[in-house]
Every structure is written in structure tokens, then in C-alpha cells.
Scaffold this motif. Structure first.
Motif, short mmCIF file in Angstrom:
data_model
loop_
_atom_site.label_atom_id
_atom_site.label_comp_id
_atom_site.label_asym_id
_atom_site.label_seq_id
_atom_site.Cartn_x
_atom_site.Cartn_y
_atom_site.Cartn_z
N GLU A 96 0.86 -1.18 0.00
CA GLU A 96 0.00 0.00 0.00
C GLU A 96 0.89 1.23 0.00
O GLU A 96 1.93 1.25 0.65
N GLY A 97 0.49 2.25 -0.75
CA GLY A 97 1.26 3.49 -0.76
C GLY A 97 2.53 3.42 -1.56
O GLY A 97 3.55 4.01 -1.18
N VAL A 98 2.51 2.74 -2.69
CA VAL A 98 3.68 2.69 -3.57
C VAL A 98 3.96 4.09 -4.10
O VAL A 98 3.07 4.77 -4.61
N ASP A 99 5.20 4.55 -3.95
CA ASP A 99 5.61 5.88 -4.38
C ASP A 99 4.80 6.99 -3.70
O ASP A 99 4.54 8.04 -4.30
N CYS A 101 5.95 8.75 -1.58
CA CYS A 101 7.01 9.74 -1.69
C CYS A 101 8.05 9.11 -2.60
O CYS A 101 7.95 7.93 -2.92
N PRO A 102 9.05 9.86 -3.07
CA PRO A 102 9.95 9.33 -4.10
C PRO A 102 10.56 7.97 -3.79
O PRO A 102 11.29 7.80 -2.80
N ASN A 103 10.21 6.96 -4.60
CA ASN A 103 10.83 5.63 -4.56
C ASN A 103 10.61 4.87 -3.25
O ASN A 103 11.34 3.92 -2.97
N ASN A 104 9.61 5.24 -2.49
CA ASN A 104 9.33 4.56 -1.23
C ASN A 104 7.93 3.94 -1.24
O ASN A 104 7.02 4.45 -1.89
N VAL A 105 7.78 2.83 -0.52
CA VAL A 105 6.50 2.16 -0.31
C VAL A 105 6.10 2.37 1.14
O VAL A 105 6.90 2.15 2.05
N ARG A 106 4.85 2.77 1.36
CA ARG A 106 4.45 3.08 2.73
C ARG A 106 4.28 1.83 3.59
O ARG A 106 4.72 1.79 4.74
N THR A 107 3.66 0.76 3.04
CA THR A 107 3.35 -0.41 3.85
C THR A 107 3.43 -1.70 3.04
O THR A 107 2.95 -1.73 1.90
N ASN A 108 4.02 -2.73 3.61
CA ASN A 108 3.96 -4.09 3.06
C ASN A 108 3.48 -5.03 4.15
O ASN A 108 3.74 -4.81 5.34
N MET A 109 2.82 -6.13 3.75
CA MET A 109 2.40 -7.17 4.69
C MET A 109 2.61 -8.53 4.05
O MET A 109 2.38 -8.70 2.84
N PHE A 110 3.06 -9.50 4.84
CA PHE A 110 3.29 -10.84 4.30
C PHE A 110 3.41 -11.84 5.45
O PHE A 110 3.59 -11.48 6.61
N LEU A 111 3.33 -13.12 5.09
CA LEU A 111 3.52 -14.21 6.04
C LEU A 111 4.91 -14.79 5.86
O LEU A 111 5.31 -15.12 4.74
N SER A 112 5.64 -14.92 6.95
CA SER A 112 6.98 -15.49 6.91
C SER A 112 7.10 -16.57 7.99
O SER A 112 6.10 -16.99 8.57
N THR A 113 8.32 -17.04 8.20
CA THR A 113 8.56 -18.08 9.20
C THR A 113 9.82 -17.75 9.98
O THR A 113 10.62 -16.90 9.61
N SER A 114 9.98 -18.47 11.08
CA SER A 114 11.21 -18.41 11.87
C SER A 114 11.57 -19.82 12.30
O SER A 114 10.69 -20.65 12.54
N ASP A 115 12.86 -20.10 12.40
CA ASP A 115 13.32 -21.38 12.93
C ASP A 115 13.15 -21.45 14.44
O ASP A 115 13.33 -22.51 15.04
N ILE A 116 12.83 -20.30 15.06
CA ILE A 116 12.70 -20.23 16.51
C ILE A 116 11.29 -20.64 16.91
O ILE A 116 10.30 -20.09 16.41
#
Length: 222
Positions: A96-99, A101-116
């Protein structure tokens, strides 16, 4: 991606058997990620959102889903956050909020993992890693106080954590950031699932802690 599939499957089994562990407490500007694989996320879902008026993210081949605002864009081509040399796995990537401001993205969301496997430690570790990846010009970064958070209609019990910091940015861009992480343990030796929001803060429409909790609470296993 294999690791995410395996951990989701493990948490599904634990949830269905009623043995999902509670987290163990321990002492006390986002850049466009690299694209490295074919599409892994359906562009839309027929599932009913838990949050009225939102859309549902359902990563391909994963028995998991969560809600995001209608005006956020699901990016089916992005499967990692970071660079080729250093990155986090990223399923169900949205932005959300691609550009904004110059060359910046306001927000990303995703699912990841940890070995912990400890949820609090996993939320802390992934939060710090995402901060390093997202803001190369950061001048500070610190983890907040971990808090319990339930999701999936209270069937998933995990840890919520906000990692905050400051960075040097072009004029008109944010100069502070937050990484919100919600970690759910997959058992003593199986690691954790970690839902992640990386966000420039202190600007219009930036993600607040309460809003991050709202999105994380919609996370469910299918």
C-alpha cells in the motif's frame, strides 16, 4: 516456500487437536523487495472477510488466510522481502502506498517463518531482521514489549510485537518506521509462523499498533 507450507500444516494439526501452545515470555523507509519466483498468491479470494469491507489474502497452497483493506494491492510475483543475498520468505505479499514519496512504499504485509519455536523470540528476531532489510539508512531500531494476541476467533494464540526506529529519508518521506510481527509457535522444535507488517510511520495513512492488531487478529487457518 516449502518451510512455510510445512509450518502451516503443523500449526493446522496442532490447532485441530487443541494443543496449540501459548507463547513463552522472555526477559525483557520500506523498499520494494526482490522478486525471485513465479506467482504464489491468488489475486483475489471468494472467502468472506472477517473485517467487513476488506479483502482476503489466501496464499497459494497454504491453508491460511488474513484480511487486508480493499485498496491494498496483492502482489502475486513477490515471494521474498529483501535482497537476493539477505531476505525473508514472504507468502501472501501485499503493498500500500507505492511511491507515496519518491521511490518509497508506505506499507507491506506478508507471512513469513522463523526457525525459533518460542513465539516471543520469533517475533523479536523477525522484527529486527525486517527492519534491517527495509530501512538501509536507519539510525535506530528497538523492540517494544511483547504482548499476547489471539487470532482466528481465538483459536490461535501468539505474540504481538512492534519494532520501531528512525531513518534518513528524502524530503517528503517518513523518517520513522514500525515493523509489526505476530508469531505463532508450531511446537517445541518446529519453528513459528510470523505475520509481518513493515510500515513507514508518522505520515498520512500509516499503520498504527491498533490497526496492525486488527489485521493480525483476522489471521486464520483453513
Amino acid at each position: 516456500m516449502v518451510a512455510i507450507v510445512a509450518i502451516v500444516a503443523t500449526v493446522v494439526v496442532m490447532r485441530d487437536s487443541g494443543s496449540t501452545p501459548s507463547p513463552t515470555a522472555l526477559p525483557a523507509s520500506s523498499t520494494k523487495p526482490v522478486t525471485t519466483a513465479p506467482a504464489t498468491t491468488t489475486p483475489s479470494s471468494t472467502l468472506t472477510p472477517r473485517i467487513p469491507g476488506y479483502q482476503v489474502v489466501v496464499p497459494k497452497d497454504l491453508k491460511a488466510a488474513w484480511d487486508i483493506p480493499k485498496d491494498w494491492t496483492i502482489d502475486p510475483s513477490t515471494t521474498t522481502y529483501g535482497t537476493d543475498a539477505d531476505h525473508l520468505a514472504a507468502a501472501g505479499f501485499s503493498e500500500e502506498g507505492v511511491d507515496y514519496c519518491p521511490n518509497n512504499v508506505r506499507t507491506n504485509m506478508f507471512l513469513s517463518t522463523s526457525d525459533i519455536s518460542d513465539a516471543t523470540a520469533a517475533a523479536t528476531d523477525v522484527g529486527a531482521h525486517a527492519a534491517r532489510l527495509g530501512w538501509s539508512t536507519r539510525t535506530s531500531s528497538q523492540a517494544g514489549t511483547p504482548q499476547p494476541l489471539d487470532a482466528g476467533d481465538n483459536t490461535l494464540h501468539g505474540t504481538f510485537l512492534e519494532t520501531t526506529g528512525a531513518f534518513t529519508a528524502p524530503t517528503g518521506c517518513a523518517t520513522t518506521f514500525s515493523v509489526y510481527t505476530f508469531a505463532v509457535s508450531a511446537g517445541p522444535t518446529n519453528g513459528s509462523l510470523v505475520l509481518v507488517i513493515v510500515a513507514d510511520t508518522g505520515v498520512d495513512r500509516s499503520v498504527t499498533p491498533d490497526f496492525a492488531r486488527k489485521l493480525f487478529a483476522s489471521f486464520r487457518l483453513l
